[in-house]
Design an enzyme around this catalytic site. Structure first.
Site, short mmCIF file in Angstrom:
data_model
loop_
_atom_site.label_atom_id
_atom_site.label_comp_id
_atom_site.label_asym_id
_atom_site.label_seq_id
_atom_site.Cartn_x
_atom_site.Cartn_y
_atom_site.Cartn_z
N LEU A 14 1.05 -1.17 0.16
CA LEU A 14 -0.19 0.14 -0.09
C LEU A 14 0.91 1.26 -0.13
O LEU A 14 0.44 2.28 -0.67
CB LEU A 14 -0.82 0.03 1.29
CG LEU A 14 -1.93 1.17 1.35
CD1 LEU A 14 -3.03 1.10 0.07
CD2 LEU A 14 -2.58 1.07 2.59
N THR A 37 10.52 5.78 4.60
CA THR A 37 10.81 5.21 5.83
C THR A 37 10.83 3.67 5.71
O THR A 37 10.13 2.82 5.18
CB THR A 37 9.77 5.56 6.92
OG1 THR A 37 8.48 4.94 6.47
CG2 THR A 37 9.56 7.15 6.91
N SER A 176 -6.68 3.91 8.62
CA SER A 176 -7.25 3.15 9.50
C SER A 176 -7.58 1.73 8.60
O SER A 176 -6.90 1.21 7.83
CB SER A 176 -8.65 3.70 10.11
OG SER A 176 -9.09 2.89 10.80
N TYR A 199 -4.74 -6.02 16.13
CA TYR A 199 -4.52 -5.18 14.95
C TYR A 199 -5.82 -4.13 14.84
O TYR A 199 -5.64 -3.12 14.54
CB TYR A 199 -4.25 -6.31 13.73
CG TYR A 199 -4.26 -5.42 12.28
CD1 TYR A 199 -3.04 -4.67 12.04
CD2 TYR A 199 -5.46 -5.16 11.59
CE1 TYR A 199 -3.04 -4.00 10.88
CE2 TYR A 199 -5.22 -4.48 10.32
CZ TYR A 199 -4.25 -3.79 10.05
OH TYR A 199 -4.16 -2.98 8.95
N LYS A 203 -6.45 -0.25 15.03
CA LYS A 203 -7.20 0.87 13.89
C LYS A 203 -8.20 1.53 14.44
O LYS A 203 -8.57 2.67 14.25
CB LYS A 203 -7.66 0.00 12.77
CG LYS A 203 -6.39 -0.73 11.89
CD LYS A 203 -5.40 0.35 11.59
CE LYS A 203 -4.15 -0.19 10.82
NZ LYS A 203 -3.42 0.98 10.18
N SER A 235 -2.34 -8.48 -0.37
CA SER A 235 -0.83 -8.03 0.17
C SER A 235 -0.14 -9.31 0.67
O SER A 235 -0.81 -10.30 1.14
CB SER A 235 -1.16 -7.24 1.38
OG SER A 235 0.18 -7.08 2.12
#
Length: 343
Positions: A14, A37, A176, A199, A203, A235
């Site tokens: 993403l 980063t 989010s 997780y 969010k 992903s």
């Protein structure tokens, strides 16, 4: 025109697509400095090479420069060092994308997956509860790992570099999730140490933190903040738990869910970055900051942005907790970086 953009989590699928779409959406002549980063230098080099190759295909006339931060959001000294580096290098920052998505997954409950998908196929691939997450994982700093990586680490970094964003009337875009439901967060466990759904809880914290802070950021600091989610996309972060058959089975279920009416199964990471970039250029006068912008698509794959209300119970308590924790770490880290001056 010159812009500086920081993407926390650039190396993810993403994150790369956020970078691609940012390049495509900014005015072509913009001089853009993209701050990448990652935790390691080899990963930084790979990410920069990948973005450069994509940029070369677009033939944009504006200058594209790269910088990087070696940033570990699960280490507060690393977060402080990253803030210090940004303060030393830049007079202002125009965009900060918070794309942190750390999980502590430990596998898949295959029997549970079969039950959920058979009972409700769309819900089974939209709000899955069969992903096994480890409980009690903490960082050397003593906080819940997912809490620190996804929420507090980025929040503290933004706290430290707020003047850079203020000078540019900058944008903060939080990423989010479609799974950030109230039921996933306990106010007796805000650091998500005991949570079996850390997780999703992280969010939900992002949603509440945004609701409690966006108005003050705009009025007092001239910073515009939005919260978004990328829908559901393919992903490889969970790929180690899949083989070739289960991977393509998952992909088939995603397409079927989209065909039968789910707006959230974007599948493509490029499509999933749509709402994130939309928010980066949204106009507060017409695009409310109090709602969440989600990447959505139609049966055939055409993309659009879907707006949804955020249930805000407990938002002030969350902000108060984060402010208290921030003050605690300000005190802990006050002597960590000492400026040295040549005589």
């Amino acid at each position: 025109m010159s812009k500086v953009a920081v993407i926390a989590g650039t190396g993810s699928h993403l994150g790369l697509n956020i970078a691609y779409r940012l390049l495509e959406t900014l005015p072509p002549a913009t001089h853009l400095t993209l701050v990448v980063t990652s935790r390691t230098l080899p990963k930084v080099k790979d990410v920069i090479s990948t973005i450069k190759a994509h940029a070369a295909k677009t033939h944009r006339p504006g200058v594209l420069e790269f910088d990087y931060l070696l940033l570990d959001l699960t280490n507060m000294v690393s977060v402080l060092a990253a803030a210090h580096d940004l303060q030393q290098r830049y007079a202002q920052i125009d965009y900060f994308f918070v794309n942190a998505a750390q999980g502590v997954y430990d596998g898949i409950d295959w029997l549970g997956a079969c039950r959920e998908i058979c009972a409700n196929p769309i819900a089974g691939v939209t709000q899955p509860m069969y992903k096994i997450q480890r409980v009690g994982v903490t960082t050397p700093d003593g906080m819940g790992l997912v809490f620190q990586a996804n929420v507090f680490g980025p929040y503290y970094l933004l706290h430290k570099i707020k003047p850079l964003l203020t000078r540019a009337c900058g944008r903060i875009i939080w990423v989010s999730s479609v799974m950030s439901l109230p039921k996933y967060l306990s106010f007796n466990d805000l650091e998500l140490i005991r949570s079996p759904v850390s997780y999703e809880g992280s969010k939900r914290l992002i949603d509440l933190l945004h609701l409690a802070s966006y108005d003050r950021l705009l009025k007092e600091d001239k910073i515009t903040q939005y919260v978004t989610h990328p829908g559901i996309f393919v992903s490889m972060s969970f790929g180690k738990f899949l083989n070739v058959f289960t991977y393509y089975g998952m992909l088939l279920m995603f397409y079927l869910a989209r065909w039968y009416g789910s707006p959230w199964h974007c599948i493509s990471g490029y499509t999933s970055a749509n709402a994130v970039i939309y928010a980066a250029f949204a106009e507060p006068k017409t695009d409310l900051q109090s709602i969440k912008y989600g990447s959505a698509c139609r049966r055939g794959g055409s993309e659009y942005v879907l707006r949804s209300e955020i249930e805000g119970t407990g938002k002030d308590d969350v902000l108060a907790y984060f402010e208290k924790l921030t003050a605690k770490w300000d005190e802990k880290l006050k002597d960590q970086i000492v400026e040295t001056r040549l005589p």
